[in-house]
Design a protein around this motif. Sequence first.
Motif, mmCIF file in Angstrom:
data_model
loop_
_atom_site.group_PDB
_atom_site.id
_atom_site.type_symbol
_atom_site.label_atom_id
_atom_site.label_comp_id
_atom_site.label_asym_id
_atom_site.label_seq_id
_atom_site.Cartn_x
_atom_site.Cartn_y
_atom_site.Cartn_z
ATOM 1 N N UNK A 61 0.864 -1.141 0.042
ATOM 2 C CA UNK A 61 -0.140 0.065 -0.153
ATOM 3 C C UNK A 61 0.901 1.306 0.162
ATOM 4 N N UNK A 62 1.972 1.453 0.726
ATOM 5 C CA UNK A 62 2.910 2.392 1.033
ATOM 6 C C UNK A 62 3.685 2.697 -0.331
ATOM 7 N N UNK A 63 3.859 1.364 -1.104
ATOM 8 C CA UNK A 63 4.722 1.763 -2.227
ATOM 9 C C UNK A 63 3.760 2.193 -3.599
ATOM 10 N N UNK A 64 2.467 1.704 -3.402
ATOM 11 C CA UNK A 64 1.568 2.375 -4.240
ATOM 12 C C UNK A 64 1.385 3.700 -3.973
ATOM 13 N N UNK A 65 1.407 4.047 -2.801
ATOM 14 C CA UNK A 65 0.978 5.718 -2.652
ATOM 15 C C UNK A 65 2.049 6.542 -2.995
ATOM 16 N N UNK A 66 3.107 5.840 -3.004
ATOM 17 C CA UNK A 66 4.462 6.737 -3.474
ATOM 18 C C UNK A 66 4.500 6.701 -4.872
ATOM 19 N N UNK A 67 3.573 6.083 -5.649
ATOM 20 C CA UNK A 67 3.819 5.885 -7.081
ATOM 21 C C UNK A 67 4.673 4.807 -7.791
ATOM 22 N N UNK A 68 5.031 3.910 -6.906
ATOM 23 C CA UNK A 68 5.904 2.788 -7.400
ATOM 24 C C UNK A 68 4.964 1.581 -7.770
ATOM 25 N N UNK A 69 5.117 1.020 -8.809
ATOM 26 C CA UNK A 69 4.312 -0.083 -9.289
ATOM 27 C C UNK A 69 5.365 -1.322 -9.641
#
Length: 422
Positions: free
Chosen positions: A276-284
């Motif tokens: 979730x935190x990676x997605x929130x930072x724009x990482x896919x």
Amino acid sequence: MTDITLTDTQADAVRRTKEWYLKCKAELKAKKPLSQQVWRVFGYAGTGKSTITKYALAELGNITVLSGTFTGKAARVLTQKGTPATTIHSMCYKVSEPSKEAIEKAKEELAKLRGDGPGNGDQMMWRAMMRTREEAIKEMHRPTFVLNGDGPVRDCDLIVLDEVSMVNETMAADLMSFGKPILVLGDPGQLPPIKGDGAFTQAVPDVMLTEIHRQAEGSAIIRLATMAREGKFIPYGVYSDSVVKLRKSELGPEDLLQADQVLTGMNATRLMLNNAMRRASGRTSVLPDGPEEKIICLRNQNDIGLVNGSFLTLSDIEDGDEYGFRAQVVTDDGTDVGRRTIYKGAFLDHIEFDKDRAQRDHWKKKGLVDASFGNAITVHKSQGSGWKNIVWFDDGFGRDLVRNQHAYTAITRAEEGLVILA
């Protein structure tokens, strides 16, 4: 040695600790067995265990002290604070594991047994033999440690151990087998080892510090830690300018990114939060995508300076084969350990968890850097470390006493700011 004025209780603890060591020294000189090999100095957060230890060691004069902790991260923290330390494993053990050839031979024998079948014999017996061989092969994949009689313990005068709530009975017995005086610092409120009970925290301490240091008086973190240790419910609300308990719905993953560290209980929650935190930072991406990613080391590699629980910076990342990728690796103390191959397994578990992956990849990952995403880590992994501001994402881990210890350990990782999400 410092501007700290000891309380009467602390001064008495220093005196008694010094007397214990001098008695041990006299007994060793006379070649007598130690009448009390272990001296326990215990205390809850804020009571000054480290302070009285420094005073006691200063009074002992020029002796060789070997400091050890259970986790690599804790050892690194002590070293950075001016007390050179190592892990208990590295001070006491050396690795002993079967060769790849021995494992292959065992697999061949299993395959032959499977191919031959029960023949005219008892089928139940044949199945039992198959199961025994299968379990033996599984055990062979797990590295074992043997005592290192030529290690650093041999030449030291005193062993000082921190974070001893994590030391189990087997490790404690191995430490004591060296015959050296052992000063242990413990917090009975913290989590025990993942397997077994904390051996050094089962006996009555020689010194038990309960009085909170003046510097810690009035601390909301210490107050909540005490409530957690005593099993009291911590209500939702604001406890200071930087300490608060909120409902999980009140903060999103983008808010969690503002913390210095996010802690949680279960590995499944850790994986979910990291995603979730990676997605929130724009990482896919499946793998780390640059030096801004927070990466935690999962295994000690002393030969190249990597410590379990420390954080790594990865740059110039390029994919490799199905097991690893390459990157330039710098540790959290600024040490450049060069271009290394990092094992993919723990990163792939964030996409599809595989409980058998580590064992299956044992030989493929040998020598590779073992690391994972570190935005969220477990409370167990956080032991021995601290951060200025943390978020504890309470996922209900533990029951009864373990629950209290887990909550207490999580809260005491915070140095200034604490957000509890429940």
